[in-house]
Design a protein around this motif. Structure first.
Motif, mmCIF file in Angstrom:
data_model
loop_
_atom_site.group_PDB
_atom_site.id
_atom_site.type_symbol
_atom_site.label_atom_id
_atom_site.label_comp_id
_atom_site.label_asym_id
_atom_site.label_seq_id
_atom_site.Cartn_x
_atom_site.Cartn_y
_atom_site.Cartn_z
ATOM 1 N N ASP A 29 0.552 -1.121 -0.523
ATOM 2 C CA ASP A 29 0.118 -0.051 -0.018
ATOM 3 C C ASP A 29 0.960 1.172 -0.079
ATOM 4 O O ASP A 29 2.154 0.742 -0.064
ATOM 5 C CB ASP A 29 -0.724 -0.140 0.919
ATOM 6 N N ASP A 30 0.736 2.600 0.343
ATOM 7 C CA ASP A 30 1.234 3.362 0.238
ATOM 8 C C ASP A 30 2.423 3.795 0.922
ATOM 9 O O ASP A 30 3.564 4.317 0.799
ATOM 10 C CB ASP A 30 0.611 5.261 0.002
ATOM 11 N N ASP A 66 -2.165 -3.602 -2.519
ATOM 12 C CA ASP A 66 -3.618 -4.363 -2.269
ATOM 13 C C ASP A 66 -4.231 -3.824 -2.362
ATOM 14 O O ASP A 66 -4.966 -2.715 -2.672
ATOM 15 C CB ASP A 66 -3.278 -3.823 -0.654
ATOM 16 N N TRP A 69 -6.415 -1.153 -0.698
ATOM 17 C CA TRP A 69 -5.769 0.225 -0.576
ATOM 18 C C TRP A 69 -6.262 0.914 -2.551
ATOM 19 O O TRP A 69 -6.415 1.414 -2.208
ATOM 20 C CB TRP A 69 -4.304 0.116 -0.242
ATOM 21 N N ARG A 72 -10.061 2.423 -2.254
ATOM 22 C CA ARG A 72 -9.571 3.308 -1.783
ATOM 23 C C ARG A 72 -9.306 4.546 -2.239
ATOM 24 O O ARG A 72 -10.325 5.674 -2.759
ATOM 25 C CB ARG A 72 -8.722 3.032 -0.183
#
Length: 262
Positions: A29-30, A66, A69, A72
């Protein structure tokens, strides 16, 4: 860096970066992207670091991005998505151009961005049970930020197939098409990595950085007079360097050079 990325450095200067989201098969993820990028920048600039190993905790190397993620992020603005994509692109570029030798030890699954990480490393070794997939089109996506590195590794012909089919392929297929250099029994992945590191540590650090850059210089260029002049300039500079002089003297005197670590 938190707990999602583990870092160790041994007495030889070998740094190991272990993706540590085992419950998510080390999907990034980030936060993990930012942590890995920062570690690569720091280790790449550290004089005492001789090589960097990339590995995954748990059952997998990396399942890529992910999906929670990505879902989102997908709901945010185009500019937010663009900035987010730039982070992943920056990670791949940093790994690909790192001025240190890099080694990927791939086990379990390497999907999507996990394939990209392997393609960006100088050496990639896979356990024989490892499985690979460029799965993006099945999610309505494309392997965009990893695409240049994967195409460089496997060539456009195989990329055209694998980008379209999103098929799962074996470690042996990954070796045959150039994504990984070697396939070893599952229990020998660490030992095979140690053998590669032994060879890496016999090289001169400055020469290794320049040798990697030489590949980028020559890639896709015609062998013409301009390239000849530039390569001549580079070897002349290397011969006159402290490393070059020390290496030649050590060879002639039948003694180890000062950088060698056995």
């Amino acid at each position: 860096m938190g707990d999602t990325l583990l870092e160790t450095v041994d007495e030889r200067g070998v740094a190991t970066l272990t993706l540590n989201r085992p419950e998510q098969h080390n999907a990034f993820d980030d936060g993990l992207i930012a942590a890995l990028t920062a570690s690569l920048h720091r280790l790449g600039a550290a004089p005492g670091i001789r090589a960097i190993v990339l590995a995954g905790a748990g059952q997998s190397f990396s399942a890529g991005a992910d999906l929670a993620w990505m879902r989102r992020i997908a709901g945010q603005s185009f500019d937010s998505n663009l900035a987010d994509a730039a982070g992943l692109a920056g990670l791949m570029h940093s790994l690909d151009r790192l001025p240190k030798p890099t080694l990927a030890l791939v086990h379990g699954v390497a999907y999507g961005g996990g394939v990209g990480l392997a393609a960006c490393c100088d050496v990639a070794i896979a356990a024989e049970s490892a499985r690979f997939c460029l799965s993006e089109v099945r999610l309505g996506l494309i392997p965009a930020t990893i695409g240049p590195y994967v195409v460089n590794a496997i060539g456009p012909r195989w990329a055209r197939r694998l980008f379209q089919t999103a098929e799962v392929f074996s470690a042996e297929r990954a070796r045959a098409i150039g994504l990984v250099h070697e396939v070893v029994p599952d229990g020998r992945l660490g030992a095979a990595g140690a053998e590669v590191l032994r060879d890496i540590l016999r090289g001169a650090p400055g020469a290794q950085a320049e040798a990697k850059d030489l590949v980028f210089l020559c890639e896709g260029r015609p062998v013409d007079a301009d390239l000849g002049r530039e390569t001549g300039r580079r070897i002349a500079r290397r011969r006159a360097s402290d490393e070059g002089q020390a290496g030649i003297a050590a060879f002639l005197d039948k003694r180890p050079p000062p950088w060698r670590r056995d």
